[in-house]
Write a protein that holds these residues in place. Structure first.
Motif: not given
Length: 70
Positions: A62-67, A1-20
């Protein structure tokens, strides 16, 4: 998950095992919900206020994200 902190978007990578995903604010309110269609997912967040959020994947992980939005 990046960037963190984020401002315009959050990018998830290698998340193929998740649906929601869901984004929960510090008050425990679900502020954004979506489907994960690919191994890589971009979540737009410019409408969210600055603060700490929790990105929940399939109600398991879960992942803690700063916006930091102006």
């Amino acid at each position: 998950v990046y960037p963190n902190p984020a401002s315009q978007y959050i990018e998830l990578n290698n998340c193929g095992g998740y649906n929601r995903f869901s984004l929960i604010n510090s008050l425990g309110q679900e502020v954004l919900v979506g489907s994960i269609a690919n191994d890589s997912q971009k979540i737009n967040i410019p409408q969210l206020s600055s603060g700490i959020y929790y990105l929940i994947l399939d109600e398991i992980d879960f992942i803690k994200i700063s916006i930091d939005n102006p």
